[in-house]
Design a protein around this motif. Sequence first.
Motif, short mmCIF file in Angstrom:
data_model
loop_
_atom_site.label_atom_id
_atom_site.label_comp_id
_atom_site.label_asym_id
_atom_site.label_seq_id
_atom_site.Cartn_x
_atom_site.Cartn_y
_atom_site.Cartn_z
N LYS A 122 26.02 -22.81 -37.96
CA LYS A 122 25.05 -21.86 -37.49
C LYS A 122 25.20 -21.72 -36.09
O LYS A 122 25.36 -22.36 -35.26
CB LYS A 122 23.61 -22.58 -38.15
CG LYS A 122 23.51 -22.77 -39.53
CD LYS A 122 22.07 -23.53 -39.62
CE LYS A 122 22.16 -24.10 -40.96
NZ LYS A 122 20.89 -24.68 -41.27
N LEU B 76 12.97 -23.02 -32.28
CA LEU B 76 14.19 -23.60 -33.35
C LEU B 76 13.80 -24.91 -33.48
O LEU B 76 13.85 -25.77 -32.43
CB LEU B 76 15.38 -23.18 -32.69
CG LEU B 76 16.02 -21.85 -32.51
CD1 LEU B 76 17.15 -21.75 -31.67
CD2 LEU B 76 16.40 -21.83 -33.91
N MET B 77 13.72 -25.41 -34.65
CA MET B 77 13.79 -26.55 -35.22
C MET B 77 15.00 -27.27 -35.38
O MET B 77 15.67 -26.54 -36.50
CB MET B 77 12.64 -27.08 -36.16
CG MET B 77 12.69 -28.39 -36.91
SD MET B 77 12.11 -29.45 -35.29
CE MET B 77 10.10 -28.97 -35.50
N ILE B 78 15.67 -28.05 -34.80
CA ILE B 78 17.24 -28.65 -34.98
C ILE B 78 17.41 -29.87 -35.12
O ILE B 78 16.86 -30.58 -34.07
CB ILE B 78 18.15 -27.69 -33.78
CG1 ILE B 78 17.99 -26.27 -33.81
CG2 ILE B 78 19.54 -28.35 -34.24
CD1 ILE B 78 18.84 -25.48 -32.73
N GLY B 79 17.57 -30.38 -36.23
CA GLY B 79 17.90 -31.85 -36.44
C GLY B 79 16.76 -32.60 -36.12
O GLY B 79 16.93 -33.72 -35.48
N LEU C 254 24.76 -30.12 -31.81
CA LEU C 254 24.11 -28.91 -31.04
C LEU C 254 24.91 -28.59 -29.89
O LEU C 254 25.24 -29.44 -28.92
CB LEU C 254 22.76 -29.20 -31.00
CG LEU C 254 21.93 -28.13 -29.99
CD1 LEU C 254 21.94 -26.75 -30.92
CD2 LEU C 254 20.58 -28.39 -29.89
N THR D 284 11.06 -35.31 -40.80
CA THR D 284 12.43 -34.72 -40.63
C THR D 284 12.31 -33.24 -41.32
O THR D 284 12.81 -32.93 -42.37
CB THR D 284 13.32 -35.57 -41.68
OG1 THR D 284 12.80 -35.53 -43.13
CG2 THR D 284 13.76 -36.70 -41.45
N TRP E 139 25.36 -25.13 -34.14
CA TRP E 139 25.00 -26.33 -34.79
C TRP E 139 25.49 -26.04 -36.14
O TRP E 139 24.83 -25.14 -36.79
CB TRP E 139 23.77 -26.91 -34.46
CG TRP E 139 22.51 -26.47 -35.32
CD1 TRP E 139 22.09 -26.77 -36.31
CD2 TRP E 139 21.85 -25.26 -35.18
NE1 TRP E 139 21.07 -26.03 -37.14
CE2 TRP E 139 20.94 -24.90 -36.01
CE3 TRP E 139 21.95 -24.10 -34.28
CZ2 TRP E 139 19.96 -23.75 -36.34
CZ3 TRP E 139 21.34 -22.93 -34.66
CH2 TRP E 139 20.17 -22.99 -35.54
N ALA F 213 12.81 -29.42 -41.66
CA ALA F 213 13.96 -28.58 -41.90
C ALA F 213 14.13 -27.76 -40.68
O ALA F 213 13.43 -27.44 -39.92
CB ALA F 213 13.92 -27.84 -43.18
N ASP F 214 15.54 -27.44 -40.36
CA ASP F 214 16.06 -26.63 -39.61
C ASP F 214 15.49 -25.09 -39.72
O ASP F 214 15.22 -24.73 -40.95
CB ASP F 214 17.62 -26.39 -39.52
CG ASP F 214 18.19 -27.50 -38.63
OD1 ASP F 214 17.61 -28.31 -38.38
OD2 ASP F 214 19.55 -27.57 -39.06
N GLN F 215 14.88 -24.42 -38.61
CA GLN F 215 14.17 -23.29 -38.81
C GLN F 215 14.00 -22.61 -37.58
O GLN F 215 14.07 -23.09 -36.55
CB GLN F 215 12.86 -23.57 -39.42
CG GLN F 215 11.90 -24.28 -38.98
CD GLN F 215 10.50 -24.72 -39.52
OE1 GLN F 215 9.85 -23.96 -39.82
NE2 GLN F 215 10.35 -26.11 -39.89
#
Length: 306
Positions: A192, A51-54, A167, A24, A189, A26-28
Amino acid sequence: MHTRRHLLALAAAAAIAPRAAAQTPADQLVLLGTGGGPTPKALRAAPAMALMIGGQLHIIDAGNGVARQAVLAGLPLKSLAHVWISHLHSDHVADAFTLPWLAWAGALTTPVTVHGPKGMAAMAKHWLRFAKTDIDTRIADEGRPDLRKLLGVAEVQPGVQLRTGALTVTAARVAHPPLTDSFAYRFDWAGKSVVYSGDTAPSPALIALARGADLLVHEVMYLPALDRLIASESNAATLREHLIASHTTAEQAGEIAAAAGVKRLLLTHFVPGGDASVPDAAWVDAAKRAFSGEVIVGRDLLRVAL
């Protein structure tokens, strides 16, 4: 004194912890490549952003070498879910399909969609013919799933491209002549918002797309250094005219950020991208002429807090 059983337990816990954290991420946001133009550069890699999202990895533009840049950034390629291509110039699309191919050669077993302008589906068809021998061999020899069944293509038009979970991804057509289809993307999302300009001259559509965003990631040119770079070219005047018509100066990037009311401006796709003599302050000072918010000078593998 630790017993042998206790030491084994500690070792097992240490081995498990990194894997649990990697499940999991982190968002980054990570800039994978910040150079502008197709010529390979020693100072900057080809254009790409992550972009790492969810827990899903989105790669925005896929210049040559993006898979290795992602690994250097510590991003899990097995989490690749979407590739977003702004336009079909080589420095942005070179690894659009090579990226999921290399991820699949590792641990990727889940679907990946490559989004891009008209022509993306035809490109995928021809690319799969090129990769057929390797794909067939690895399916038979290594027991991998069929990449052709995992790989999807979606051709982009202005408007919402994706809604999944929290998202939403929205595209706007921007000005990058002579190409008609060149897109900026907005990612919203969990309260953000990040906007990626792609390659563009100053564009009202981009300002509208970026309105109120937390972060605008924008391409940038620095004319004094550019003029030095092309001074010896026989077609310097024509080349300069093309660049001005198709791209954005640092001053204009600041104007766009101010007009859109964004909170922060992150500069990338530097033109010239191979000139080490231009200090970061030159890019910042130019953008700050119109924009009072934070200006960040991008560099390869820079991780930006969201």
